[in-house]
Structures are given as C-alpha cells and as structure tokens.
Design a protein around this motif. Structure first.
Motif, mmCIF file in Angstrom:
data_model
loop_
_atom_site.group_PDB
_atom_site.id
_atom_site.type_symbol
_atom_site.label_atom_id
_atom_site.label_comp_id
_atom_site.label_asym_id
_atom_site.label_seq_id
_atom_site.Cartn_x
_atom_site.Cartn_y
_atom_site.Cartn_z
ATOM 1 N N GLY A 61 -4.957 0.077 4.493
ATOM 2 C CA GLY A 61 -6.102 0.958 4.685
ATOM 3 C C GLY A 61 -7.401 0.221 4.951
ATOM 4 N N PRO A 111 -0.610 7.142 3.575
ATOM 5 C CA PRO A 111 0.293 7.829 4.508
ATOM 6 C C PRO A 111 1.012 6.900 5.485
ATOM 7 C CG PRO A 111 -1.997 8.553 4.808
ATOM 8 C CD PRO A 111 -1.958 7.736 3.577
ATOM 9 N N ASP A 144 -9.360 6.567 10.289
ATOM 10 C CA ASP A 144 -8.818 7.496 11.288
ATOM 11 C C ASP A 144 -8.310 8.738 10.565
ATOM 12 O OD1 ASP A 144 -7.848 8.555 13.642
ATOM 13 O OD2 ASP A 144 -6.887 6.754 14.305
ATOM 14 N N LEU A 192 -15.796 9.340 -5.224
ATOM 15 C CA LEU A 192 -14.586 10.157 -5.084
ATOM 16 C C LEU A 192 -13.427 9.582 -5.899
ATOM 17 C CD1 LEU A 192 -14.816 11.063 -1.288
ATOM 18 C CD2 LEU A 192 -15.176 12.595 -3.232
ATOM 19 N N PHE A 239 4.598 -1.647 -2.755
ATOM 20 C CA PHE A 239 3.706 -2.287 -3.728
ATOM 21 C C PHE A 239 2.322 -1.666 -3.607
ATOM 22 C CE2 PHE A 239 7.004 -5.287 -2.625
ATOM 23 C CZ PHE A 239 7.394 -5.783 -3.869
ATOM 24 N N GLY A 269 -1.906 2.057 10.439
ATOM 25 C CA GLY A 269 -2.848 2.872 9.672
ATOM 26 C C GLY A 269 -4.261 2.331 9.789
ATOM 27 N N ASP A 270 -5.104 2.727 8.833
ATOM 28 C CA ASP A 270 -6.531 2.372 8.900
ATOM 29 C C ASP A 270 -6.759 0.860 8.886
ATOM 30 O OD1 ASP A 270 -7.019 5.059 8.879
ATOM 31 O OD2 ASP A 270 -8.191 5.087 7.023
ATOM 32 N N ALA A 271 -5.820 0.074 8.329
ATOM 33 C CA ALA A 271 -5.982 -1.383 8.299
ATOM 34 C C ALA A 271 -5.976 -1.954 9.715
ATOM 35 C CB ALA A 271 -4.858 -2.031 7.487
ATOM 36 N N GLY A 311 0.841 -1.189 0.000
ATOM 37 C CA GLY A 311 0.000 0.000 0.000
ATOM 38 C C GLY A 311 0.875 1.238 0.000
ATOM 39 N N ASP A 353 -16.628 15.905 1.625
ATOM 40 C CA ASP A 353 -15.867 15.899 0.370
ATOM 41 C C ASP A 353 -16.786 15.503 -0.792
ATOM 42 O OD1 ASP A 353 -13.489 16.723 1.440
ATOM 43 O OD2 ASP A 353 -12.655 14.715 1.694
ATOM 44 N N ASN A 395 -15.973 13.796 7.231
ATOM 45 C CA ASN A 395 -15.166 14.450 6.188
ATOM 46 C C ASN A 395 -15.464 13.874 4.815
ATOM 47 O OD1 ASN A 395 -13.670 16.273 7.736
ATOM 48 N ND2 ASN A 395 -12.246 14.667 8.362
ATOM 49 N N VAL A 396 -15.688 12.553 4.781
ATOM 50 C CA VAL A 396 -15.909 11.903 3.486
ATOM 51 C C VAL A 396 -17.237 12.387 2.889
ATOM 52 C CG1 VAL A 396 -16.144 9.678 2.337
ATOM 53 C CG2 VAL A 396 -14.613 9.903 4.307
ATOM 54 N N TYR A 398 -6.852 9.118 -4.068
ATOM 55 C CA TYR A 398 -8.170 8.748 -4.606
ATOM 56 C C TYR A 398 -9.343 9.240 -3.759
ATOM 57 C CZ TYR A 398 -8.650 4.686 -1.414
ATOM 58 O OH TYR A 398 -8.765 3.887 -0.319
ATOM 59 N N CYS A 406 0.056 -3.491 -8.541
ATOM 60 C CA CYS A 406 0.502 -4.750 -7.953
ATOM 61 C C CYS A 406 -0.323 -5.054 -6.703
ATOM 62 C CB CYS A 406 1.987 -4.642 -7.615
ATOM 63 S SG CYS A 406 2.618 -6.191 -7.023
HETATM 64 C C1 LIG Z 1 -12.615 11.102 1.365
HETATM 65 C C2 LIG Z 1 -11.734 11.067 2.573
HETATM 66 C C3 LIG Z 1 -11.377 12.254 3.175
HETATM 67 C C4 LIG Z 1 -10.526 12.241 4.286
HETATM 68 N N1 LIG Z 1 -10.159 13.433 4.828
HETATM 69 C C5 LIG Z 1 -9.248 13.451 5.836
HETATM 70 C C6 LIG Z 1 -8.760 14.690 6.358
HETATM 71 O O1 LIG Z 1 -9.160 15.782 5.962
HETATM 72 N N2 LIG Z 1 -7.817 14.647 7.337
HETATM 73 C C7 LIG Z 1 -7.325 13.471 7.814
HETATM 74 O O2 LIG Z 1 -6.430 13.496 8.666
HETATM 75 N N3 LIG Z 1 -7.788 12.276 7.357
HETATM 76 C C8 LIG Z 1 -8.731 12.244 6.371
HETATM 77 N N4 LIG Z 1 -9.189 11.032 5.894
HETATM 78 C C9 LIG Z 1 -8.681 9.796 6.501
HETATM 79 C C10 LIG Z 1 -7.274 9.458 6.010
HETATM 80 O O3 LIG Z 1 -7.149 9.744 4.653
HETATM 81 C C11 LIG Z 1 -6.948 8.003 6.303
HETATM 82 O O4 LIG Z 1 -7.070 7.802 7.697
HETATM 83 C C12 LIG Z 1 -5.535 7.650 5.843
HETATM 84 O O5 LIG Z 1 -5.383 7.860 4.456
HETATM 85 C C13 LIG Z 1 -5.204 6.185 6.159
HETATM 86 O O6 LIG Z 1 -3.950 5.887 5.643
HETATM 87 P P1 LIG Z 1 -3.453 4.400 5.324
HETATM 88 O O7 LIG Z 1 -2.056 4.541 4.851
HETATM 89 O O8 LIG Z 1 -3.725 3.546 6.499
HETATM 90 O O9 LIG Z 1 -4.408 3.861 4.175
HETATM 91 P P2 LIG Z 1 -4.882 4.405 2.745
HETATM 92 O O10 LIG Z 1 -4.674 5.870 2.585
HETATM 93 O O11 LIG Z 1 -6.278 3.895 2.607
HETATM 94 O O12 LIG Z 1 -3.946 3.643 1.708
HETATM 95 C C14 LIG Z 1 -4.000 2.256 1.554
HETATM 96 C C15 LIG Z 1 -3.409 1.906 0.209
HETATM 97 O O13 LIG Z 1 -3.193 0.494 0.145
HETATM 98 C C16 LIG Z 1 -3.522 0.022 -1.147
HETATM 99 N N5 LIG Z 1 -3.813 -1.413 -1.042
HETATM 100 C C17 LIG Z 1 -4.865 -2.018 -0.420
HETATM 101 N N6 LIG Z 1 -4.767 -3.354 -0.521
HETATM 102 C C18 LIG Z 1 -3.628 -3.613 -1.231
HETATM 103 C C19 LIG Z 1 -2.995 -4.813 -1.663
HETATM 104 N N7 LIG Z 1 -3.502 -6.005 -1.387
HETATM 105 N N8 LIG Z 1 -1.851 -4.713 -2.382
HETATM 106 C C20 LIG Z 1 -1.309 -3.490 -2.672
HETATM 107 N N9 LIG Z 1 -1.880 -2.328 -2.287
HETATM 108 C C21 LIG Z 1 -3.021 -2.379 -1.563
HETATM 109 C C22 LIG Z 1 -4.723 0.869 -1.520
HETATM 110 O O14 LIG Z 1 -4.928 0.867 -2.929
HETATM 111 C C23 LIG Z 1 -4.308 2.235 -0.973
HETATM 112 O O15 LIG Z 1 -3.582 2.964 -1.928
HETATM 113 C C24 LIG Z 1 -10.063 11.013 4.808
HETATM 114 C C25 LIG Z 1 -10.466 9.811 4.223
HETATM 115 C C26 LIG Z 1 -11.289 9.826 3.120
HETATM 116 C C27 LIG Z 1 -11.707 8.513 2.490
#
Ligand SMILES: Cc1cc2nc3c(=O)[nH]c(=O)nc-3n(C[C@H](O)[C@H](O)[C@H](O)COP(=O)(O)OP(=O)(O)OC[C@H]3O[C@@H](n4cnc5c(N)ncnc54)[C@H](O)[C@@H]3O)c2cc1C
Ligand code: SF4
Length: 460
Positions: free
Chosen positions: A233, A149, A436, A257, A168, A429-431, A146, A291, A287-288, A180, A210
C-alpha cells in the motif's frame, strides 16, 4: 419527463447517522434485488463488463438474481471477485461499470450493478458454500506481504490454484485500508472479517504483527518461499508543509481514521480513546477527507467542516459520499487554501488561516486550475485539524529489499504482469500505483497471481 431510476438503497435515520457508527445504507432485500435485476437487458455485448477492472460477468450474475437463483449469482460473481460484499459497497461504480451501462442515459439511470453486487456478496456470506476448503495440492509456497485488497485478491487466486499461501501483515488486524481506513459506517468490519475468513477456508495462513523488513528480513522470506507478492500500500501520510502542523490537535487523516476504526476509539470504553473535538476542520476533498469529516461529525464536532481549494464541481470524492456528508450536516467550504495553522497558547490548535482562491480554467490535462487571491487571508477557528491531502509509499520495503526498482517517489516498478525486477518477486496495488481504488488493487493482485501461477508451473 422524469428519469427512470435505480431502486433506492434505504438508509438508517439521520439521528443514527449523526451520532453512531452504524452502516448508513441498508442492503437490498431479495424483492428489491430481483426488481432491480429485471431492469438489466442482459446485453450480448455487455459494455458494463469493460468498465470493471476485474472483468466481472455482470449480466451473468444479474440474470441469475432476476430468476431468484442467488446461489448461482454468487458462484459467478465469486469467480471474478473474491470480495463482492466489500466492492459492492465501496467501488466507484458510477465511474466504472455503471457509467458504461447502456441504460446510463438522459432518460434512465444505469442498472444498480454495485447494489446488486452488494446484495449477492452479503447473501454469499450467509448462504453459499462455494468457498469450502480446497486441498493445497502444489508444493509451491507463496509469501504475500500486506493484507489489503491487492494482497487478499492475490492470495485468493493463488490458493484456489492449489498453492500454499502465507500472508504477513504488520498490524494486529487484517484488511489494510478496508480495516484501518474506510470507516465502519461505510464498511462494517465484521464483513471484512467474514470475507477474510472465507480465504482461511481456502487454506490461506495469516501471520499478524509481522513487519516484513523488521520482524522477518526479506532475505529470509525470499529463501523460504518460491514467490513473493508485495502489496504494502501507500500508507505514509503527507503533510502540506505549512506552519503549525506540529501543534496538538493536528492529525493526519491516516492517524485519525486508524485510531477511530482500528483501535475503535469511537466506543465509550475504548482502551485508546481519541479527543472529541468541538470544531474540526478537514483539509482536502477526496474520499479520505470525507471519511474524516463524517467521522469527526459522529464524534461530536458541530460543525464538522471540510475545506477545499477548488469548487464543489471539482471535489474528487464519490458523489454518493458528498451527498451523504451534506445530508448529515457537514459544512463544505470551497475555494480556500490553507496557509498556516494557528495557536492561541503555542501548544494547541485554535484555527486555520486560509487565503481565498479562484478558478482559472481547465489545463491541457483536463484539470481545473486555481490561483490564490492576494491579501485575502482570513482565519477560521477550530480545536482540531485533519490533514487529508494524500499519502506516499512506506519506505521500509524499498530500504529492506536490496535492488528493488522504484520510481523517484518510491513506488515499485512492475511490468504489465506485476513482475518486479527481482526474480519471482511481484507487486501490485497502491504500492505500485499510488493511492487508487480497492478494485484496481484487487485487479493488480489478480494479474500478479495469474503470473505467479504460470511462472511456477513453468519451473516445475
Ligand atoms: C480512508 C480511505 C478511504 C478510501 N475509500 C475508498 C473507496 O470508497 N473506494 C475505493 O475503491 N477505494 C477507497 N480507498 C482506496 C483503497 O482503499 C486503496 O486503494 C486500497 O486499499 C489499496 O489496497 P492495497 O492492497 O494496495 O493496500 P492497503 O489497503 O494499503 O494495504 C496494505 C497493507 O500492507 C501492510 N503493510 C505495509 N508494509 C508492510 C510490511 N513491511 N510488512 C507487512 N505488512 C505491511 C499495511 O499494514 C496494510 O495492511 C480509500 C482509502 C482510504 C485511505
Ligand atoms: S450494460 Fe447495463 S443493461 Fe446491459 S448487461 Fe450491462 S448492466 Fe445489463
């Protein structure tokens, strides 16, 4: 007495906000940033730091802005936060660092820490050279699944420690929700790309398209790499479970979105265009949801309506986003719960049926409860509905990582250092936490990176 305020952020015109996807607010110029930085007391026991999930040395970087030493400010900020331009824009500072600032009183507004972080982050993207390529001087290989962030933060810290990092990503574009989910008018995608290219300069390798679990099996990854970080996530949309959610014109916020942000469906010549609905109702209040409704407005929905079960006071979205939505003309309807989605022709959506609700007081968890009022049903007409009531983790990881321990909802179980139950497999993270914030995900990626570095050092 009037309250001593932060220096305001300038905004583009209302007409541009309603009809284009240009960024709504404008980064401070240097003069304003210096003025705002001079509001900071540079406290010895800076309470603001305790409000930051990654512990940024806030007075440290702000004091450098106050003396116009922007390069040093960037250097300090980047030591703690690899994505300052992004966090300066989307972090809920009013709930975190700024809430703890000693200036946050009845008489004064807190120092605008987020706006200053954004200023320095943007400055660093065009001026600083502190992210130059550093040779990977270790033999260890780290796989990061993933590119949201959590993953970017883990990759950044591992690469800075000299480890070989490969990220990846399932999609054709990097950044996770930053790319996205969060719309262009709040977070321009060229900024996300620039922050990521700074990681490339650190030697991080990115593999797009991937899907781990399908394109490459976990077993192969585990064999090839010394440690694996899972930052996948929680992108699986949730629906309400009311009749009519299968009708044409009903979207999950995630799909809507993603089509608009990632596939650039707002551009006139987009290869994957989206229907521009005349009257959209968004169901949700976070927020979602905001947006989504602000996106629908920009795509021509007049009115663009957001319907929420509780009252304005309980809306979970950031106050800044609610204020922006109201200025742009979003119609917010409160105290109504959807019970069905209606169609005149049995194919396309033509309205949402609601019942009215009323507040019933605060429960033991501090949450305002509500109840629906019997026989208060009514229908609001529309030709588009966006469901924005939350997400779940994608089950693919759990299905493919044999023995990975998760809770009953599918979130990965980790200890305080980000370790899963599988040796040398980490997650964050969110996973792990469920939906969050960007900075919480980054904090988790940072903690896991720290554990990875120490664990591998001990095995050497
Ligand atoms: C519309 C929206 C608005 C938001 N606004 C805010 C805000 O204003 N402020 C704030 O602080 N937070 C906000 N959030 C929350 C914040 O964006 C998330 O908490 C944060 O992005 C989580 O980060 P992450 O790295 O855990 O996961 P994600 O950002 O969800 O990234 C996970 C990535 O893993 C990839 N992935 C999944 N499975 C696989 C796999 N099997 N193989 C390879 N890749 C994979 C996905 O394609 C994705 O790119 C918002 C969320 C959304 C949906
Ligand atoms: S608490 Fe406020 S005034 Fe004190 S150092 Fe932090 S930002 Fe500056």
């Amino acid at each position: 007495m009037t309250k001593a305020k932060k220096n305001p952020l300038l905004e583009i015109t209302l007409d541009e906000r309603q009809n284009t996807f240009k960024e709504t607010t404008i980064t401070y110029d240097a003069e304003t940033a210096v003025r705002e930085a001079q509001r900071c007391y540079n406290c010895k026991n800076a309470r603001c730091i305790g409000g930051c999930p990654v512990g940024v040395n806030i007075p440290g970087f702000i004091s450098k802005i106050a003396t116009r030493d922007f390069d040093s400010a960037a250097l300090i900020l980047k030591t703690f936060n690899g994505l300052p331009s992004i966090c300066g824009r989307v972090c809920p500072q009013e709930q975190q660092c700024e809430k703890k600032c000693v200036k946050c009183t009845d008489k004064t507004e807190p120092v605008a820490i987020g706006r200053l972080e954004r200023f320095v982050g943007d400055y660093a993207l065009t001026h600083s050279s502190n992210n130059e390529y550093q040779p990977n001087n270790s033999c260890f290989k780290i796989a990061v699944i993933g590119s949201g962030p959590a993953s970017l933060s883990c990759a950044n810290d591992c690469a800075k420690a000299g480890l070989h990092v490969t990220v990846f990503e399932a999609l054709h574009s990097l950044g996770g929700v930053l790319s996205y989910g969060i719309p262009e008018f709040r977070l321009p995608k060229n900024l996300v790309a620039s922050e990521i290219s700074a990681l490339e300069k650190l030697g991080v390798v990115f593999k797009l398209n991937c899907l781990i679990g399908k394109t490459i099996t976990f077993k192969n990854l585990y064999t090839e790499f010394d440690a694996v970080f899972i930052g996948t996530g929680a992108g699986l949309p949730r629906f309400i479970g009311i009749p009519g959610e299968e009708l044409n014109g009903v979207y999950s916020a995630n799909e809507y979105l993603t089509r608009v942000n990632l596939m650039k469906a707002y551009l006139k010549d987009a290869k994957t265009p989206i229907i521009r609905h005349n009257r959209v109702i968004v169901l949700g209040g976070g927020n979602v949801a905001f947006d989504s409704v602000r996106t629908a407005l920009r795509l021509g929905s007049k009115p663009a309506i957001l319907a929420y079960r509780r009252s304005l006071n309980e809306l979970p979205a950031r106050s800044e986003e609610i204020a922006h939505a109201l200025t742009e003309g979003v119609q917010i309807e409160t105290l109504r719960s959807p019970v069905g989605i209606i169609s005149d022709d049995g194919i396309n959506v033509s309205g949402v049926e609601f019942v009215k609700s009323e507040l019933t007081g605060i429960d033991s968890n501090g949450q305002q409860n509500f109840r629906t009022i019997p026989n208060s049903n009514f229908v609001m007409s529309c030709d588009g509905v966006i469901v924005a009531i939350g997400t779940n983790p994608n089950p693919i990881i759990k299905d493919c990582f044999n023995d990975l321990r998760t809770d009953s909802r599918g979130y990965i179980l980790v200890d305080a250092d980000g370790k899963t139950n599988i040796n040398n497999v980490f997650a964050g993270g969110d996973a792990v936490t469920g939906a969050d914030t960007v900075i919480s995900a980054m904090g988790a990626g940072k903690r896991a990176a720290h554990t990875i570095i120490n664990t591998l050092k001990d095995t050497h």
